[in-house]
Every structure is written in C-alpha cells, then in structure tokens.
Scaffold this motif. Structure first.
Motif, PDB file in Angstrom:
ATOM      1  N   LEU A 807      39.627  27.840  21.491  1.00  0.00           N
ATOM      2  CA  LEU A 807      39.863  26.539  22.106  1.00  0.00           C
ATOM      3  C   LEU A 807      41.226  26.513  22.802  1.00  0.00           C
ATOM      4  CD1 LEU A 807      38.023  24.003  22.014  1.00  0.00           C
ATOM      5  CD2 LEU A 807      39.545  23.092  20.254  1.00  0.00           C
ATOM      6  N   ILE A 808      42.204  27.206  22.210  1.00  0.00           N
ATOM      7  CA  ILE A 808      43.555  27.207  22.763  1.00  0.00           C
ATOM      8  C   ILE A 808      43.673  28.161  23.946  1.00  0.00           C
ATOM      9  CG2 ILE A 808      45.962  27.832  22.281  1.00  0.00           C
ATOM     10  CD1 ILE A 808      45.466  26.870  19.399  1.00  0.00           C
ATOM     11  N   SER A 809      43.158  29.385  23.772  1.00  0.00           N
ATOM     12  CA  SER A 809      43.427  30.422  24.770  1.00  0.00           C
ATOM     13  C   SER A 809      42.191  30.952  25.471  1.00  0.00           C
ATOM     14  CB  SER A 809      44.144  31.602  24.096  1.00  0.00           C
ATOM     15  OG  SER A 809      43.268  32.250  23.190  1.00  0.00           O
ATOM     16  N   GLY A 810      41.016  30.561  25.038  1.00  0.00           N
ATOM     17  CA  GLY A 810      39.808  31.131  25.614  1.00  0.00           C
ATOM     18  C   GLY A 810      39.391  32.412  24.946  1.00  0.00           C
ATOM     19  N   GLY A 811      40.223  32.856  24.006  1.00  0.00           N
ATOM     20  CA  GLY A 811      39.857  34.031  23.219  1.00  0.00           C
ATOM     21  C   GLY A 811      39.948  35.342  23.969  1.00  0.00           C
ATOM     22  N   HIS A 812      40.526  35.356  25.180  1.00  0.00           N
ATOM     23  CA  HIS A 812      40.689  36.580  25.955  1.00  0.00           C
ATOM     24  C   HIS A 812      39.353  37.295  26.185  1.00  0.00           C
ATOM     25  CE1 HIS A 812      45.033  36.259  25.722  1.00  0.00           C
ATOM     26  NE2 HIS A 812      44.905  36.019  24.435  1.00  0.00           N
ATOM     27  N   LYS A 813      38.306  36.510  26.344  1.00  0.00           N
ATOM     28  CA  LYS A 813      37.031  37.145  26.652  1.00  0.00           C
ATOM     29  C   LYS A 813      37.057  37.639  28.098  1.00  0.00           C
ATOM     30  CE  LYS A 813      34.952  32.626  27.615  1.00  0.00           C
ATOM     31  NZ  LYS A 813      33.889  31.677  27.242  1.00  0.00           N
ATOM     32  N   PRO A 814      36.262  38.651  28.425  1.00  0.00           N
ATOM     33  CA  PRO A 814      36.283  39.222  29.774  1.00  0.00           C
ATOM     34  C   PRO A 814      35.953  38.171  30.849  1.00  0.00           C
ATOM     35  CG  PRO A 814      35.069  40.635  28.267  1.00  0.00           C
ATOM     36  CD  PRO A 814      35.345  39.375  27.527  1.00  0.00           C
ATOM     37  N   ILE A 815      36.578  38.355  32.013  1.00  0.00           N
ATOM     38  CA  ILE A 815      36.327  37.444  33.139  1.00  0.00           C
ATOM     39  C   ILE A 815      34.984  37.794  33.764  1.00  0.00           C
ATOM     40  CG2 ILE A 815      37.205  36.578  35.328  1.00  0.00           C
ATOM     41  CD1 ILE A 815      39.022  36.012  32.966  1.00  0.00           C
ATOM     42  N   ASP A 816      34.107  36.811  33.830  1.00  0.00           N
ATOM     43  CA  ASP A 816      32.774  37.015  34.406  1.00  0.00           C
ATOM     44  C   ASP A 816      32.836  36.654  35.898  1.00  0.00           C
ATOM     45  OD1 ASP A 816      30.135  37.111  35.125  1.00  0.00           O
ATOM     46  OD2 ASP A 816      29.402  35.961  33.391  1.00  0.00           O
ATOM     47  N   ILE A 817      32.960  37.688  36.744  1.00  0.00           N
ATOM     48  CA  ILE A 817      33.089  37.466  38.187  1.00  0.00           C
ATOM     49  C   ILE A 817      31.811  36.870  38.766  1.00  0.00           C
ATOM     50  CG2 ILE A 817      33.505  38.583  40.411  1.00  0.00           C
ATOM     51  CD1 ILE A 817      35.948  38.376  38.591  1.00  0.00           C
ATOM     52  N   ASN A 818      30.665  37.264  38.263  1.00  0.00           N
ATOM     53  CA  ASN A 818      29.399  36.687  38.761  1.00  0.00           C
ATOM     54  C   ASN A 818      29.342  35.190  38.486  1.00  0.00           C
ATOM     55  OD1 ASN A 818      28.201  38.968  39.884  1.00  0.00           O
ATOM     56  ND2 ASN A 818      27.409  39.662  37.893  1.00  0.00           N
ATOM     57  N   ASP A 819      29.854  34.790  37.310  1.00  0.00           N
ATOM     58  CA  ASP A 819      29.876  33.359  36.990  1.00  0.00           C
ATOM     59  C   ASP A 819      30.786  32.617  37.967  1.00  0.00           C
ATOM     60  OD1 ASP A 819      29.477  30.955  35.596  1.00  0.00           O
ATOM     61  OD2 ASP A 819      31.201  31.333  34.281  1.00  0.00           O
ATOM     62  N   LEU A 820      31.957  33.211  38.260  1.00  0.00           N
ATOM     63  CA  LEU A 820      32.872  32.589  39.226  1.00  0.00           C
ATOM     64  C   LEU A 820      32.225  32.522  40.607  1.00  0.00           C
ATOM     65  CD1 LEU A 820      35.706  31.495  39.951  1.00  0.00           C
ATOM     66  CD2 LEU A 820      36.408  33.871  40.319  1.00  0.00           C
ATOM     67  N   LYS A 821      31.548  33.592  40.994  1.00  0.00           N
ATOM     68  CA  LYS A 821      30.905  33.651  42.315  1.00  0.00           C
ATOM     69  C   LYS A 821      29.826  32.578  42.454  1.00  0.00           C
ATOM     70  CE  LYS A 821      28.526  37.010  45.287  1.00  0.00           C
ATOM     71  NZ  LYS A 821      28.041  38.426  45.386  1.00  0.00           N
ATOM     72  N   ASN A 822      29.077  32.361  41.373  1.00  0.00           N
ATOM     73  CA  ASN A 822      27.984  31.378  41.413  1.00  0.00           C
ATOM     74  C   ASN A 822      28.478  29.944  41.368  1.00  0.00           C
ATOM     75  OD1 ASN A 822      26.064  33.428  41.488  1.00  0.00           O
ATOM     76  ND2 ASN A 822      25.920  33.537  39.236  1.00  0.00           N
ATOM     77  N   ASN A 823      29.754  29.757  41.100  1.00  0.00           N
ATOM     78  CA  ASN A 823      30.303  28.402  41.021  1.00  0.00           C
ATOM     79  C   ASN A 823      31.488  28.234  41.976  1.00  0.00           C
ATOM     80  OD1 ASN A 823      28.930  26.935  38.575  1.00  0.00           O
ATOM     81  ND2 ASN A 823      29.330  29.039  37.868  1.00  0.00           N
ATOM     82  N   THR A 824      31.348  28.814  43.202  1.00  0.00           N
ATOM     83  CA  THR A 824      32.394  28.750  44.223  1.00  0.00           C
ATOM     84  C   THR A 824      31.908  27.947  45.420  1.00  0.00           C
ATOM     85  OG1 THR A 824      33.305  30.894  43.528  1.00  0.00           O
ATOM     86  CG2 THR A 824      33.850  30.133  45.757  1.00  0.00           C
ATOM     87  N   GLU A 825      32.814  27.122  45.953  1.00  0.00           N
ATOM     88  CA  GLU A 825      32.518  26.361  47.176  1.00  0.00           C
ATOM     89  C   GLU A 825      33.340  26.956  48.324  1.00  0.00           C
ATOM     90  OE1 GLU A 825      33.500  22.394  46.078  1.00  0.00           O
ATOM     91  OE2 GLU A 825      31.616  22.050  44.991  1.00  0.00           O
ATOM     92  N   TYR A 826      32.770  26.940  49.561  1.00  0.00           N
ATOM     93  CA  TYR A 826      33.413  27.586  50.702  1.00  0.00           C
ATOM     94  C   TYR A 826      33.749  26.553  51.773  1.00  0.00           C
ATOM     95  CZ  TYR A 826      31.486  31.756  48.475  1.00  0.00           C
ATOM     96  OH  TYR A 826      31.171  32.745  47.580  1.00  0.00           O
ATOM     97  N   GLY A 827      34.863  26.820  52.429  1.00  0.00           N
ATOM     98  CA  GLY A 827      35.269  25.985  53.572  1.00  0.00           C
ATOM     99  C   GLY A 827      35.658  26.873  54.731  1.00  0.00           C
ATOM    100  N   GLY A 828      34.894  26.818  55.812  1.00  0.00           N
ATOM    101  CA  GLY A 828      35.187  27.671  56.956  1.00  0.00           C
ATOM    102  C   GLY A 828      34.607  29.057  56.823  1.00  0.00           C
TER     103      GLY A 828
END
Length: 927
Positions: A807-828
């Motif tokens: 809850l405090i730090s996120g537990g240092h779990k690996p960064i899921d780039i696909n998750d970030l990619k699927n939740n990105t908005e674009y401008g231009g």
C-alpha cells in the motif's frame, strides 16, 4: 395530701400506656416457652449424666483391662473382647505389649472364626494404629476365607486409613512385605479392580512400592480409576525411584493411565511432573513408535496430545514440542493422520489429536524458523513443509466456515451476551495469520496457486460491503479515543459487536459476516478489493471533512490554529526551499490534520522561484522530497536506520526533537496514503507490525527484521546442548539500548541466573522482547501517532505487514509496459505513428531501474499504481512536442502525468534523448 403549708398537693402517677389485660394467646405463648426451657434443662441434665456414666465406665474398663484377671483370658475371650470393644481398646490404655499378646493369642482361633465380625473388628483396630509395630500380627489374625474377607473393605476401611496415620514414617520393609504377600494372595485375574483403588489412594512409600514392584501388584487394566492425579503420581514415583525390570510392560501402565485421565480434573503432583521431562518423553516416544505397539491400544499421537493438554505451563509445553520437532517418525504419523481427516469436520472441538499437535508444533516452529528452514527438507529438526501446507488447508477451511457460515443459531439476544464465533478459533486465527505473513514473503503455498488464500466464491465476493462499512466507521468514529489505541484488536471487536447489537439486532447477516472476516482474517478477501475498501474509507473521510468542497474553507472556524496559513484556491499553500525541504515542510504543515487538505506548494531553488501551476504533480514531488530527505539522504539527521536488508525503522531515541520529526514523517507517509501516492520506502517487517497491531504482539520471529545476525545467534542457542550453553556462560542480562554503558536485567536477578537448556527459550524470548520494545517505544509509537492523525489506526486492520508495504510503496512489483500502453491517451499522435511505435519498443527494452526512472519522470513516483495504470488519475498521456526541433529533450508535466515527446521518427535518437531526460534529475523548471 397536705403539705406543711396546709395546701393540698396531688400525686401524679405514671401508669404508662401498657394494656393491663392479658390475652389468651399471650398466656399460651408463655406456657410454650416455659415448656421449651424445661425440656432444654432436662436434656442438659441427661447429657451430664451420660458423660458421667461413660467416664465411670471408661475408668472401670481401664482398671479391668489392666487387672491380672483380664490378662488370664483365653483366645475365645480375647477375640470376644476385640469384637466388642474394637479400636476402643486403644483408648482404654492397653499397653502395646499387652495388645500384641492378645493378637498372638487369637491368631489361630480368629483365622477359623466364622462370620465377618472378627475381620471387621481387626480392620477397625488397624485403621487406628499410629505406627506399624502391630501390623504383621493384625494381618496374620485375619480370616482370609473369601466368604468372610472383603478385600475392598480391607483396603478402604483398613489399609488406606492405616497408611495415612503412619505417614510420614511409612512402612518397614518387613511389614511392607507382609502386607504385599496378603494382597498378592487376594489377587485374581477376574477381580483386581481393588488394586486400582489401592494404588490411586496411598501416598508414595519406598518400602511399600518396592514390594508392590516385586509382587507386581498392578491391575491388568487401568480404566476405572477415579483419582488419576494420585495414581499417575504413584506410578511415576515407582518409575523414577524403584528399581524395576524395564523389560516388563511397566511403561504401558503409565500410558494406559494417561489415556484414561480426566484431563479437566488432573493436577500435577511432585512425581507426576516426571512425565514432561525430556528423558521420559523420548522414552515414551521410543516405546510407542515400536512396530508391535503403534497399532495397539497405545497410539503415540493420542498419548502426546494428552500430555500436552495437561501441561498447563507454556514453557513446559514448548519444551515438549521442541523434542517432537526433531522426531521425523512422529511427524510422519501426524501427516498420515491429517490425510485421513474427515473433510466434513469443521468444529475445532471435534478435531483429532493429530490436528492439535501439528497446530502447536507449527506455532512454536514459526517463532524461530527462518523462511529458508521452511523450504528445506534435509535437516532432521525441520517440520516437513507438506505437513505445514496440509495444516494450512485445514486451518483455512475451519476459520472461513466458522466466520462465514457460523452455526445455525448465530443470533444475538438482547438478554444474552454476543457469542463471537471467532473466540472458538482464536488459536486458529492467530496461526493462520502468521502462516499468511510467511507465505507473503516466501510464497511457500501461493507460488503455484495465486488464489491460495483468497475465497473466490461469488456468493462471498459479491456481497456488498460498502453500506455496512459506513455504519461501522460511523460507530467507530463516535467512540474513537484520542491518541493511539493500545489494543486495536479488542477495540475493533467491541465496535463490531456493538454494530451487531444496535444496527442488526443480533442477526449475523452476510454483509456483517463479511465485515467480520475483513477485520479478523482479511486475507480471505482479494487484496485489490481490500484496497478498494481502504480508498473508499478515505473518500468518505475526505467528504466528511469537507476537503472536496472549496466553500468549506471560507469559514474561519475551519482554520483553527492554522488560520494564519495562506489559502490559495481552496488549498493549503506553502513556499518550500529545495535546500531545506523537511524543515520548511514542518513549519508549514505540522498542524493537526492540515495535511489531509489539498496542498499548494511553490519550490524555491538557488535561482529563485520555480514557476508552474501545480495540478498535483508538484505536491507529489514535494511529498517524495520530504520523504527522501527525512528517511534517506541527509546523514546528519539520522532519524531512521536500516537493517541488513536495507529496510527502514526508527532509531531508538528519546530526545524531543527527534521524536517530533519522526512523528511528522509519520504524517507525511499518511498523507501519501491519503492521496494514493506510492513512495519509494521499504520498512522493516517488525516496524510495520508495530504500526498495525502494536508492540505486544511482536514475537521472536520479528527479531529477524530488526537484527538478523542477533536472530541467527539466538536460534543457534535453541539447538545447543546443555553443556554447550553452560560453556557460553550467558546470564539473563543485556546492554541497555539507550545507554550502552549500562546493563539491563531481563528478569529479576537476571545477572545471577545462568542460561541452560531448561530456560534458553525464555532467555531468547525475553531478549527479543527487550530489543523490539526498545525500538517500538517511543519512536515507533510517535511515528504511528503522526500516521494515525491522517489515516485512522483501525483502517490498517484489513492489511498485514506485506499488504501494508504494498500500500505504501507498491511492493516494487515489475512495471507492466503493456498495461501502461493500454491505458495511454495521445495528443497529436496516432497509435500507429512510427515515433509512438519506437517509443514503446524502447520502453520495453529499458531495464527495471530505467523503467522506474521513466515513471518518476512522468508521474513523480517510480512505482505503478496498486491497481494498475487504469487507476492512474489522470491517465498517462503522450503529446506531440513537434517535429521541427528534434534537438529538444522530452519533457513532462507530472501534475497531469503527461509526456511531451518530440516527433523524432528515429528509434536510436528517441532512446538517447529519453534516457538523458529521465536521468538528468531535472524537475518542473525544465519544462
């Protein structure tokens, strides 16, 4: 009447107010009272005469028994005198020599005397002897004919009172032999229950017990005794003091007594304590695990279970468990027994011995076993992991079924106290929580099954908890005490029971049961759902405090003592120097619950004011900067230190200034939790446990996260022999945590008490408690005081230490780039733009550290949101920074989680520029 003056004077007579007439009822009552008085007088007179007659009779008999005439009586007359006067002969002052002559004279005659009166008279004489001088002659005078002699009457009315009278001198060896000869002559295969009565009633007597062993005066079966405490004490006395042939099944007698004990009434006595000694336990285990006895009527698991049950002393019980831990053959029996367990058994009281012993073994083992020990299967002293895993499955089923399904009559009457189902499984709940904590670290059980701990049934998961959660919170806030709650467990249970009584009228509905599970065993509920409840409570609190409504800030009453703080756009504003972040933050925000409000921070660096509008990103950077300075970077502050695994905990300090800063840092961590901001902090497990449930629940296992070297050394002590411990010359004392030049005694007169095999567990426990409590008080409690001023203490109940760290730090779990990619908005940009394509490829190729630096660059936090990037608010966005100035670096607006990316159209260039930007340490003044 005339006076001397010649005048008449009246005489005044006070006749009172009593009625001079006497009624018939009064006359009858007085007559009755007089009759009673006369009757009592007659009784007293008769009693006096009776005493006089008895006294004269006694004197006459005493003169008679000492006269020459009496001494010349024949055998028949002597026996008649014995039958008539019995034990009164002793009262008449007959000399012992004369009584010996009487017994000698009647020996042959009484042995053939028909009827039971002769034996009764001799038994009556026997029970009044004060020594054993006449025992042999009295026994020889008995008529042992079966129709006239009752062995039970002889034991109960003669021998037992006799042995009590002659205590403590006891029997001579000759008399003990005569008595045992008589008893042996009365023994038959069909009737020897009187031997149980004999052995369970008499007191330990060496000579007597020596003869009992020689004649083997033991019953065939020990199943009908009434005084198991004394019987076991006598058997242990014989086993410990009397030489006997060990090839005979003497140990089986002790085992049989144990198997038939009334455990609730059993009391340890001086010699029965022998059964909990190490040598005896090992001997019994060896005896009971032999092939010819394991399937007999002496099951080893059941016997050990009984010994543990009657061992009320915790230290004694732990010593027995330590012996069992090293017995692999015994652990195998436990595992086989649990495999056969009926899956329908959910009541703890109905669970077999294998379950209880395994539960207690695991409880003790977890106190000193490392995570590596749990995984190891090579050392003979290790509890097998399959056994622990099987027990965990059983514990889960019992605990959940009790809390969720309960009993058919789980209702609460206003006339009766609430019956809390968790009270029946208190030990199960505690142990299951410990196992969950271990698995959260080592993944012993959940590595193969991610849902090992969660209950996935829709009937449970879909129960709506939000309405009852609000009711629970309202009731808690209504009765909330100021400051830290010493026993948060008890307080949560009190509020839960009050909610059941006042809101639900004693009916344990499904929402109430789920709330109870959330409080008592939250690991049954998926972590993400618990995070939802936690954030829901925060939003509810934010709304109740008015922090989501700007108009509420316009009233002076809201400000209180912080009225002098500038308010900008409904925010608490402050100017913070980059050089003194922590100091300026304490000056600006160290008041009450100010940190719950939205903050407006303006940074000042060596070039002056940093321009920019804070949309939330500057606040996040401010909080992380305070944490960075307070917890890590400035070695001059030294408020926190780390263990060997680089996990943080406060230093042992009592200075006012240090405690003030530690408390403020607790507020900052609370603010980050309140605003859903993850921070790069990893706390020691014992420190988190102190914050969650208090110092009173810390165990030896928690010492590992404080000082792993000390912990390993203490665990080695537990595995040493008595000779090795004595050679170390340890005593119950240690160095004072606050004043190193002083010594602390762990127990009264501890400096004089040597550590040995019997008390080493106590030494390890006392030293662990002192070390952990010294850290926890007052530093940890000050941190908790600051933390709970933002996040109420009872909210943490739905998390354990591993969850709380997540809850405090996120537990240092690996960064899921696909998750970030699927939740990105674009401008231009379009999704298929080459620059966007190269960007995601480069990000995938980054190391874990580089990915975290990128996240810090665009969001100010190096961890992904707990619930994934879909929970990032606002969404991560990429805006086209233009294609004309390709020499420019990517920039970011962390306030809106926005990356401004020039349209490089070249992967190598994009990688070079992006890496430079995220590693340059630039902040808001760069963009």
């Amino acid at each position: 009447m005339l006076n001397f003056g010649g005048q008449t004077r009246r005489r005044v007579v006070n006749l009172g107010t009593r009625n001079r007439s006497t009624s018939k009822k009064d006359i009858l009552q007085r007559a009755e009272q007089e009759r009673k008085l006369r009757a009592e007088d007659r009784k007293r007179e008769e009693a006096v005469r009776a005493i006089q007659r008895s006294f004269r009779k006694r004197l006459d008999l005493k003169r008679f028994f000492n006269s020459p005439t009496y001494q010349n009586l024949n055998a028949r007359q002597n026996l008649s005198q014995v039958i008539v006067f019995r034990s009164r002969l002793l009262d008449y002052g007959i000399p012992e020599a004369r009584l010996s002559d009487i017994l000698s004279s009647i020996k042959e005659y009484s042995q053939s005397f028909e009827g039971t009166v002769g034996n009764s008279a001799l038994i009556d004489l026997l029970k009044h002897y004060q020594n054993d001088d006449l025992l042999s002659q009295t026994l020889q005078a008995l008529n042992l004919d079966k129709q006239y002699f009752s062995i039970n009457k002889f034991i109960e009315d003669g021998i037992i009172p006799f042995l009590i009278n002659i205590k403590p001198n006891g029997l001579s060896s000759d008399n003990a032999n005569v008595l045992c000869q008589l008893l042996y002559s009365q023994r038959t295969k069909n009737s020897d229950s009187w031997l149980i009565n004999f052995l369970q009633t008499i007191e330990p007597d060496y000579n007597l017990f020596q003869c009992v062993v020689n004649y083997h005066l033991f019953p065939e079966r020990f199943q009908t005794f009434t005084n198991g405490s004394n019987l076991l004490n006598n058997l242990c006395f014989i086993d410990y003091n009397i030489p006997h042939d060990t090839s005979k099944p003497f140990a089986s007698m002790i085992l049989e007594v144990l198997l038939n004990l009334n455990e609730s009434e059993f009391q340890f006595m001086p010699y029965s304590e022998h059964i909990v000694d190490k040598t005896f336990i090992e001997r019994i285990l060896k005896f009971t695990t032999q092939k010819e006895t394991t399937s007999s009527s002496y099951p080893p698991v059941k016997i050990v279970d009984i010994i543990l049950k009657i061992s009320k002393n915790t230290e004694v019980k732990n010593n027995i468990l330590m012996i069992l831990l090293a017995k692999q053959s015994f652990n195998t029996l436990l595992y086989e027994g649990l495999l056969k367990l009926d899956q329908g058994i959910n009541n703890v009281k109905d669970m077999p011995a294998e379950y209880r012993i395994t539960r207690e073994l695991t409880r003790l083992y977890l106190q000193f076993a490392t995570d590596a020990d749990l995984l190891s299967q090579t050392h003979t002293s290790y509890l097998p992991l399959p056994l622990v895993k099987l027990l965990t499955h059983i514990l889960k089923e019992i605990t959940f079924n009790t809390l969720w399904n309960g009993r058919s009559n789980d209702t609460f009457s206003k006339k009766e106290p609430t019956v809390d189902p968790s009270l029946e499984i208190k030990d199960e709940l505690s142990l299951l929580t410990q196992l969950y904590l271990r698995d959260s670290r080592g993944h012993f059980f959940s590595a193969e099954d991610k849902n090992f701990w969660c209950v996935t049934e829709n009937s449970f998961i879909d129960v709506n908890l939000y309405p009852i959660l609000i009711q629970y919170e309202e009731l808690f806030q209504k009765e909330m005490n100021i400051g830290i709650i010493s026993d948060i467990y008890e307080k949560r249970n009190d509020i839960l029971n009050k909610l059941l009584k006042e809101k639900y009228h004693g009916i344990m509905s499904r929402p109430f049961r789920k709330l109870s599970i959330l409080i008592k065993s939250p690991f049954f509920i998926p972590f993400n759902q618990r995070v939802d409840y936690f954030y829901f409570l925060i939003e509810t609190d934010r709304h109740a405090m008015g922090y989501d409504n700007i108009m509420n800030w316009l009233t002076p009453d809201t400000f209180g003592e912080t009225a002098s703080m500038p308010i900008v756009g409904g925010r608490r504003s402050a100017t913070i120097s980059r050089e003194h972040v922590l100091e300026d933050a304490m000056d600006a925000y160290n008041y009450g619950s100010d940190l719950k409000a939205k903050l407006s921070v303006t940074f000042v660096n060596e070039f002056g004011r940093e321009e920019g509008i804070d949309g939330g990103g500057v606040t996040k950077e401010f909080l992380t900067s305070v944490i960075e300075e307070g917890f890590k970077n400035d070695s001059n502050l030294n408020f926190f230190t780390t263990n060997e695994m680089h996990e943080l905990f406060p230093k042992a300090t009592t200075t006012f200034e240090s405690l003030k800063v530690i408390m403020f840092l607790g507020k900052i961590v609370g603010k980050c939790l309140y605003d859903h901001i993850l921070v790069d902090l990893t706390f020691a497990n014992f420190f988190l446990k102190t914050l969650l449930i208090g110092v009173d629940h810390l165990t030896i296992d928690d010492l590992r996260s404080f000082d792993s070297t000390l912990y390993d050394n203490l665990i080695q002590l537990l595995n040493m022999s008595d000779e090795e411990l004595i050679a170390l010359d340890l005593t119950f004392e240690t160095m004072n945590m606050f004043y190193p030049d002083r010594i602390i005694e762990l127990i009264p007169h501890g400096s004089e008490i040597k550590v040995n095999k019997q008390n080493v567990l106590q030494y390890v426990w006392k030293l662990s408690q002192y070390k952990l409590r010294s850290i926890a008080k007052p530093a940890s409690y000050k941190f908790l005081e600051g933390l709970s001023s933002i996040i109420p203490q009872h909210w943490f109940g739905m998390f354990n230490t591993v969850d709380f760290q997540m809850l405090i730090s996120g537990g240092h779990k690996p960064i899921d780039i696909n998750d970030l990619k699927n939740n990105t908005e674009y401008g231009g940009f379009e999704r298929n733009n080459p620059t966007i394509k190269y960007f995601w490829e480069v990000l995938e190729e980054f190391s874990d550290t580089e990915k975290r630096e990128f996240l810090r660059f665009v969001t100010s936090v190096p961890q992904a949101p707990l619930k994934g990037f879909s929970a990032l608010e606002p969404k991560f966005g990429i805006r086209n920074g233009g294609e004309d100035e390709l020499d420019r670096l990517p920039t970011a607006s962390t306030c809106v989680n926005l990356l401004k990316l020039p349209d490089y159209m070249n992967k190598a260039l994009l990688r070079q520029k992006l890496l430079y930007a995220i590693t340059s340490g630039a902040r808001f003044d760069l963009s």
